[in-house]
Design a protein around this motif. Structure first.
Motif, mmCIF file in Angstrom:
data_model
loop_
_atom_site.group_PDB
_atom_site.id
_atom_site.type_symbol
_atom_site.label_atom_id
_atom_site.label_comp_id
_atom_site.label_asym_id
_atom_site.label_seq_id
_atom_site.Cartn_x
_atom_site.Cartn_y
_atom_site.Cartn_z
ATOM 1 N N ASN A 83 -6.335 -14.354 30.768
ATOM 2 C CA ASN A 83 -5.499 -13.978 31.909
ATOM 3 C C ASN A 83 -5.369 -12.453 31.948
ATOM 4 O O ASN A 83 -4.558 -11.870 31.221
ATOM 5 N N PRO A 84 -6.152 -11.777 32.769
ATOM 6 C CA PRO A 84 -6.149 -10.310 32.755
ATOM 7 C C PRO A 84 -4.841 -9.694 33.232
ATOM 8 O O PRO A 84 -4.570 -8.526 32.945
ATOM 9 N N GLU A 85 -4.033 -10.465 33.937
ATOM 10 C CA GLU A 85 -2.779 -9.927 34.453
ATOM 11 C C GLU A 85 -1.715 -9.799 33.381
ATOM 12 O O GLU A 85 -0.773 -9.009 33.523
ATOM 13 N N LEU A 86 -1.829 -10.564 32.292
ATOM 14 C CA LEU A 86 -0.779 -10.573 31.285
ATOM 15 C C LEU A 86 -1.247 -10.153 29.894
ATOM 16 O O LEU A 86 -0.454 -9.653 29.100
ATOM 17 N N ALA A 87 -2.509 -10.381 29.568
ATOM 18 C CA ALA A 87 -2.996 -10.066 28.231
ATOM 19 C C ALA A 87 -3.019 -8.547 28.014
ATOM 20 O O ALA A 87 -3.425 -7.787 28.889
ATOM 21 N N LYS A 88 -2.548 -8.115 26.836
ATOM 22 C CA LYS A 88 -2.502 -6.690 26.510
ATOM 23 C C LYS A 88 -2.891 -6.483 25.051
ATOM 24 O O LYS A 88 -2.653 -7.349 24.197
ATOM 25 N N GLN A 89 -3.438 -5.300 24.765
ATOM 26 C CA GLN A 89 -3.763 -4.952 23.389
ATOM 27 C C GLN A 89 -2.502 -4.880 22.536
ATOM 28 O O GLN A 89 -2.517 -5.231 21.338
ATOM 29 N N ALA A 113 -11.300 -14.713 23.243
ATOM 30 C CA ALA A 113 -11.986 -15.507 24.264
ATOM 31 C C ALA A 113 -12.925 -14.624 25.075
ATOM 32 O O ALA A 113 -14.015 -15.052 25.482
ATOM 33 N N SER A 114 -12.516 -13.378 25.291
ATOM 34 C CA SER A 114 -13.334 -12.465 26.093
ATOM 35 C C SER A 114 -14.646 -12.088 25.416
ATOM 36 O O SER A 114 -15.537 -11.532 26.062
ATOM 37 N N ASP A 115 -14.771 -12.382 24.107
ATOM 38 C CA ASP A 115 -16.054 -12.143 23.442
ATOM 39 C C ASP A 115 -17.173 -12.946 24.094
ATOM 40 O O ASP A 115 -18.351 -12.580 23.996
ATOM 41 N N TYR A 116 -16.818 -14.042 24.757
ATOM 42 C CA TYR A 116 -17.821 -14.996 25.224
ATOM 43 C C TYR A 116 -17.797 -15.189 26.738
ATOM 44 O O TYR A 116 -18.278 -16.207 27.234
ATOM 45 N N PHE A 117 -17.244 -14.233 27.465
ATOM 46 C CA PHE A 117 -17.193 -14.387 28.912
ATOM 47 C C PHE A 117 -18.587 -14.651 29.499
ATOM 48 O O PHE A 117 -18.754 -15.470 30.408
ATOM 49 N N GLY A 118 -19.597 -13.944 28.979
ATOM 50 C CA GLY A 118 -20.955 -14.138 29.484
ATOM 51 C C GLY A 118 -21.467 -15.543 29.219
ATOM 52 O O GLY A 118 -22.104 -16.163 30.082
ATOM 53 N N ARG A 119 -21.188 -16.081 28.028
ATOM 54 C CA ARG A 119 -21.672 -17.418 27.694
ATOM 55 C C ARG A 119 -20.951 -18.487 28.502
ATOM 56 O O ARG A 119 -21.553 -19.486 28.910
ATOM 57 N N PHE A 213 -8.088 -5.902 29.811
ATOM 58 C CA PHE A 213 -7.843 -4.800 28.870
ATOM 59 C C PHE A 213 -9.015 -4.557 27.923
ATOM 60 O O PHE A 213 -9.119 -3.491 27.315
ATOM 61 N N ARG A 214 -9.946 -5.515 27.826
ATOM 62 C CA ARG A 214 -11.114 -5.312 26.969
ATOM 63 C C ARG A 214 -12.394 -5.119 27.769
ATOM 64 O O ARG A 214 -13.285 -4.368 27.352
ATOM 65 N N THR A 215 -12.529 -5.793 28.894
ATOM 66 C CA THR A 215 -13.791 -5.760 29.640
ATOM 67 C C THR A 215 -13.711 -4.925 30.909
ATOM 68 O O THR A 215 -14.709 -4.817 31.641
#
Length: 815
Positions: A83-89, A113-119, A213-215
């Protein structure tokens, strides 16, 4: 000194200590390992980094970690940052640090989870090419309508039969950012007529045009939890994916994805009963609101249920692990009273915290016959704690372990002292055992004094007391603490209370947006929301004055102690220096917890019973319900129905509710009249009303008679019956079958309960003696031990009465 860890049980093979008591999950794991289904165990804990880790995460994270450790397997920590709206480092770092403090160790196995967005996206295209997914373009409201309900099958969306080419084109354009939020979603094509509504074409991807926040801005679509979670389990090689019971219906999506994408070997999801905690909220959305509105000072405010806040409060990881071990694993939901947690904290601190004196609300007292100051050598530890030490040694504040004779500190006794304002009364009430005009009292470690004179200000408040030190040549009925007015250190004392004053602050009709078990949590996802907004009512149950600040003095011995020393300030509670605000030149002590659990009794006196919202085992109603209003008079027809129901044995209040509510009455009409009818009627009104109105009950009233019979016969406890009822209503499975499959029948005979109590008391003779000597806070310890010994089958009310009787019996099993 650190409380000794209880000797852990050994596993069935006797090869290593069992970190997790035997339960249905360990039985599954052992079968899987013996059959060769998996070469080793891999578990994972997947917090959603939209807030800080909280108490709801403790039990679940330790279950995942300890299970992997017990079987020599691997534990993964995974940030479910979809959830890009809420997830933070900030949240990622805090969660990882707090879980590390709790004792979890994932080594190199830290994932996002964002490690595998492409997969994930590749798998989405694969499903589209297979004809197992399609792009839908209806609104969120229309999608919800088309899904149907418990009694009506779903209706196909007009876009369900788009071609593979069109679906791929739209999906790729969604990924490229060509559409606004909510314009399209990717849905699985499963079964619109399934009785499990989760299988009626769930959403797999939604458009969210927000940076991650990561991608960054790389992605414009994000996977739904039900899509990402099983895929990442499979990618990481997870074998046993544990989550709480409310995700039982989601397992069907999990299994469908594993089958369609042909993962081998594949993980399996296993659900355990959720563990709620009374007087607490664990929805991160609601916790954020407390922070954002300034109700608390931040995520680390010591009143918050976050691990960061409990760390700042002074709770130790050992206490948290002990608390989690007391709860136990089962297939039924349970609500744990906050006092169980608080008693675990007390038990830990009792063997850790040296005793010193502090005066929080001082009034000056002069010892008129003391010419010169003295230095007293007073013990840090009372006899009962020293006696409980397994090696006869106790710990100094710095951690050094010494004999009791060396565990002392110097305390200056001077002519001018401070005592607590409440320890002197010019007009004492009956039974007052502290200092009064002309009366005597013992100063802790210094002798007996007599109050001779006192002074007051214009408002009548006592400002000064003159007293005579009598030494030991007098009698006194009470003991008070004190500090030197000349040499004591000034300090601020912060007294924290429970943030909420009722057991269920979210109310009977609230809906959590967050799994307080912390195992498979995810907040309401942006894009196509599938639930209505939740009414905010929890704020009204905030405890007044849950943080009080006093200014007093502490004995000077603390100046040389390490800053992280936890103390028992005699008669005041357990304290330590606030790690954020305290400095050497400005001491700030926060109260970790009171000495005894008197909170519930005081709350009952202060608030009428009607102010406390009723606790629900599991809330199944998604929409907020209206506030209760004065009930109108019954019509003639309703009066007749009321008379019929009461004649069948239904309680008057239940009968009145049923007579007014055609929907509830229609459901109950299918019940068998007879001895079980009143119980089925009670469940209809008190447990099933809200989900019936929401169309979420998948069983018939006739299915409940066998459950009521088992309850009446004592074959199941009230709590088990209620939990089975809720599960059956959600899943449609017959209650009798749930009880049979999970071995919940049989209850506990009076003889078996008596034997379990005797075994626990015999094995803890020192604690029994301490309880009988006045340490009544140990009742929570005994209750937890008996519940664990009986595998949770003891009825709480029966256990409470039997345990109280056994502990009062001086000729009991400890003699």
């Amino acid at each position: 000194m650190t409380a000794p860890d209880p000797t852990p049980p050994t596993d069935t093979a006797g090869e290593r200590p069992a970190l997790v008591a035997p339960n249905f999950i360990t039985e599954i794991i052992e079968r899987d390992l013996q059959s060769g289904k998996y070469p080793r165990v891999v578990t994972r804990f997947p917090p959603d980094p939209s807030g800080y880790a909280h108490l709801g995460h403790v039990f679940a994270s330790l279950l995942d970690f300890n299970t992997a450790q017990q079987y020599g397997g691997q534990f993964n920590l995974r940030m479910d940052d979809t959830n890009p709206e809420l997830a933070k480092q900030e949240y990622v770092d805090a969660i990882a640090a707090d879980l590390k403090w709790l004792g979890l160790d994932w080594g190199e196995h830290f994932y996002y989870a964002s490690d595998y967005f492409g997969r994930y996206y590749e798998y989405a295209e694969q499903l589209v090419r297979q004809g197992d997914a399609y792009v839908d373009s209806v609104s969120a409201a229309e999608m919800s309508r088309l899904r149907g309900n418990a009694t009506t099958p779903g209706t196909p969306s007009p876009y369900r039969d788009r071609s593979v080419e069109e679906n791929l084109d739209l999906l790729r354009r969604m990924k490229a950012g060509e559409f606004p939020d909510g314009a399209h979603v990717l849905r699985a094509k499963i079964d619109l007529s399934s009785p499990n509504i989760k299988l009626r074409d769930p959403v797999l991807y939604r458009i969210v045009n927000k940076p991650h926040f990561r991608t960054g801005d790389q992605w414009h679509i994000y996977p739904a939890y039900d899509f990402e979670h099983p895929l990442q389990d499979a990618i990481e090689g997870v074998t046993h994916s544990m989550c709480s019971l409310e995700f039982v219906d989601n397992r069907a999506i999990y299994d469908w994805l594993m089958e369609r994408l042909k993962f081998d070997p594949r993980p399996h999801q296993h659900e355990f009963g959720r563990r709620g905690l009374e007087y607490t909220i664990t929805s991160k959305r609601k916790l954020r609101k407390l922070v954002q509105q300034g109700v608390v000072s931040g995520w680390d405010d010591p009143r918050m249920p976050t691990l960061r806040a409990q760390r700042r409060l002074g709770v130790t990881p050992e206490a948290m692990r002990a608390f989690a071990a007391q709860i136990g694993v089962s297939r039924t939901n349970r609500t744990v009273d906050l006092s169980v947690y608080e008693n675990a904290v007390r038990d830990d601190l009792n063997h850790r915290a040296p005793r010193v004196m502090a005066v929080l609300e001082p009034v000056r007292l002069t010892l008129t016959n003391l010419e010169a100051g003295q230095t007293l050598s007073l013990p840090y530890w009372p006899f009962d704690v020293i006696r409980d030490s397994p090696d006869g040694l106790v710990a100094l504040p710095g951690g050094e372990r010494v004999t009791p004779e060396r565990a002392v500190r110097d305390v200056p006794l001077t002519r001018e002292l401070y005592i607590e304002r409440d320890d002197f009364s010019a007009d004492p009430p009956r039974g007052f055992k502290r200092l009064t005009p002309g009366g005597t009292v013992r100063l802790r470690g210094a002798g007996i004094i007599r109050a001779d004179r006192f002074e007051t200000d214009e408002q009548g408040r006592v400002t000064h007391i003159e007293a005579t030190l009598l030494g030991e040549d007098a009698k006194a009925s009470g003991v008070i603490h004190w500090v030197s007015a000349e040499l004591a250190l000034p300090a601020e004392f912060r007294l924290y209370d429970r943030l909420f004053r009722v057991p269920n602050p979210e109310g009977e009709h609230s809906t959590d947006d967050d799994d307080s078990a912390g195992t498979a949590e995810h907040e309401a996802e942006p894009g196509h929301a599938e639930t209505a907004p939740v009414a905010e009512g929890f704020m009204r149950y905030l405890t007044p004055d849950s943080r009080r600040v006093l200014h007093g003095f502490v004995e000077p011995s603390v100046a040389a102690d390490p800053a992280d020393t936890r103390y028992q300030f005699e008669r005041q509670g357990y304290f330590w220096r606030d790690p954020v605000d305290s400095r050497e030149d400005a001491l700030v002590f926060g109260r970790i917890i009171t000495l005894k659990d008197t909170w519930a009794r005081e709350t009952q006196k202060a608030a009428p019973a009607s102010a406390v919202p009723k606790k629900a085992a599991v809330r199944m109603d998604a929409a907020p319900q209206p506030e209760p209003t004065a009930a109108p008079a019954l019509s003639a027809e309703q009066e007749a129905e009321y008379a019929r129901l009461t004649a069948l044995g239904v309680a008057e209040g239940d009968a009145r509710t049923l007579a007014r509510d055609p929907q509830l009455l229609a459901f109950l009409s299918g019940a068998t009249t007879g001895t079980t009818f009143p119980q089925v009627a009670s469940w209809t009104v008190n447990e099933l009303a809200a989900p019936l109105r929401a169309g979420g009950v998948k069983i018939q009233a006739a299915d409940l008679a066998p459950l009521a019979e088992q309850l009446a016969a004592g074959q199941v406890t009230t709590r088990v019956a209620r939990d089975v009822l809720i599960r059956a209503a959600q899943s449609g499975e017959a209650p009798a079958r749930i009880i049979e499959e999970e071995g919940l029948a049989g209850g506990l005979s009076p003889e078996a309960l008596t034997q379990a109590i005797q075994e626990v008391l015999s094995g803890n003779a020192d604690k029994v003696a301490a309880y009988r000597a006045g340490k009544t806070a140990l009742l929570g310890f005994f209750t937890g031990q008996v519940m664990r010994a009986t595998a949770g089958k003891a009825d709480p009310a029966t256990l409470s009465a039997a345990l109280a009787a056994a502990l009062q019996d001086e000729g009991g099993p400890t003699r």
